[in-house]
Scaffold this active site. Structure first.
Site, short mmCIF file in Angstrom:
data_model
loop_
_atom_site.label_atom_id
_atom_site.label_comp_id
_atom_site.label_asym_id
_atom_site.label_seq_id
_atom_site.Cartn_x
_atom_site.Cartn_y
_atom_site.Cartn_z
N TYR A 1 0.86 -1.19 0.00
CA TYR A 1 0.00 0.00 0.00
C TYR A 1 0.90 1.24 0.00
CZ TYR A 1 0.69 0.05 5.13
OH TYR A 1 1.23 0.07 6.39
N HIS B 1 6.51 -0.27 1.46
CA HIS B 1 5.93 0.60 0.43
C HIS B 1 6.71 0.53 -0.88
CE1 HIS B 1 3.54 2.04 3.68
NE2 HIS B 1 4.62 2.43 4.35
#
Ligand code: C5P
Length: 306
Positions: free
Chosen positions: A234, A282
């Site tokens: 995400y 990430h």
């Protein structure tokens, strides 16, 4: 005689049109056309990259009547990988909205406005950058997590209009700073409630509850899908803040983004302890590439240090 005069007038007319044509008059027409803002270049002024990615997300912040869909909730609950239940989420959000404004105060863009924003990430590339005055010069200065100013003013400035945070990254803020709260899990809403009365550290300052803005979990998904094509687990808090700024501002200046030479997301105020940090969970490389691309398209200005 009369004929000669007419021919002369005709020739002068043709010359005039020719001169008018050669001169670049397009700026005057641009000025006459109604523009979405008064900046040199407004974010929404046609760019294919911008149009593709920037299907403007209408509700970046939660509001009392916003109904998070089951689909969006399921995406959101998976980012933390724990069992979370939609009805419990709704109860918690409802309780929080008994204390904070029913909707975040976001001023709509207007043709006579040029709101400039600095988004300040926490990269070590801010060290010795001397960006401080340039950051402070913008209307909004949006800082993220623990990004410090004291002792670093020359490089990062000292104004903070907005502070993005979540429970694990929170710092005390004064009561004029807008707390932009990013919920990553259900218990974050309990923490937000508590911090309204005790402050993030439980001691010094409280959030000014009238200024609170709560990021919409569906916005996080939108950034993941539309801006990163689902790369990585995400998006990072910082990248989501950049996209958020593209929704709130007319002109966006991005500072403090970029890993160090070992590929770690180190900070400008401390020595890196975890040498295997990289960019956490990430898609740091993708996020960086996207910021560079946005900058090439003049959608934002990216300051990469020296
Ligand atoms: O480390 P922290 O999460 O507090 O930093 C805020 C944001 O700044 C990150 O989410 C990331 O997007 C960005 N960052 C970066 N390069 C670094 C450190 C942080 O791009 N070296």
């Amino acid at each position: 005689m009369k004929l000669k005069g007419s021919v002369l007038i005709f020739l002068l007319g043709v010359m005039g049109i020719g001169l008018f044509w050669r001169a670049d008059i397009s700026p005057y027409f641009t000025l006459l056309a109604k523009r979405p803002c008064v900046c040199d270049r407004c974010l929404s002024e046609g760019d294919s990259l911008f149009d593709q990615r920037f299907s403007k997300f209408d509700e970046p912040f939660l509001s009392v009547n916003y109904n998070l869909s089951e689909d969006n909730f399921n995406w959101w609950k998976d980012i933390q990988g724990r069992g979370q239940i939609l009805s419990v989420y709704r109860e918690k959000v409802e309780r929080l909205f008994q204390l904070v404004p029913a909707s975040a105060h976001v001023e709509a863009s207007s043709p006579d406005r040029c709101r400039t924003c600095a988004v300040v990430g926490n990269s070590g590339n801010l060290m010795k950058s001397h960006y401080g005055p340039l950051i402070d010069f913008q209307d909004f200065v949006i800082r993220i997590n623990r990004g410090r100013t004291k002792g670093y003013e020359a490089d990062v400035g000292n104004r903070t209009t907005h502070r993005v945070m979540y429970p694990e990254s929170a710092v005390d803020i004064d009561n004029t700073t807008i707390p932009v709260l990013f919920p990553f899990k259900l218990t974050d809403f309990d923490w937000f409630m508590k911090a309204l009365s005790t402050g993030p550290s439980g001691r010094k300052s409280k959030f000014n509850k009238d200024l609170v803005m709560l990021l919409n979990p569906a916005f996080m998904r939108y950034v993941h899908v539309m801006w990163l094509q689902k790369k990585g687990h995400y998006p990072s808090t910082g990248f989501m803040t950049v996209v958020l700024a593209l929704h709130l501002c007319d002109e966006v200046h991005v500072f403090g983004f970029g890993a160090d030479s070992d590929g770690n997301w180190s900070h400008y105020w401390e020595q890196l302890r975890d040498k295997k940090l990289k960019t956490g969970g990430h898609p740091g490389g993708e996020e960086y590439k996207m910021i560079v691309e946005l900058s090439k398209h003049q959608i934002l200005t990216f300051y990469t240090g020296w």
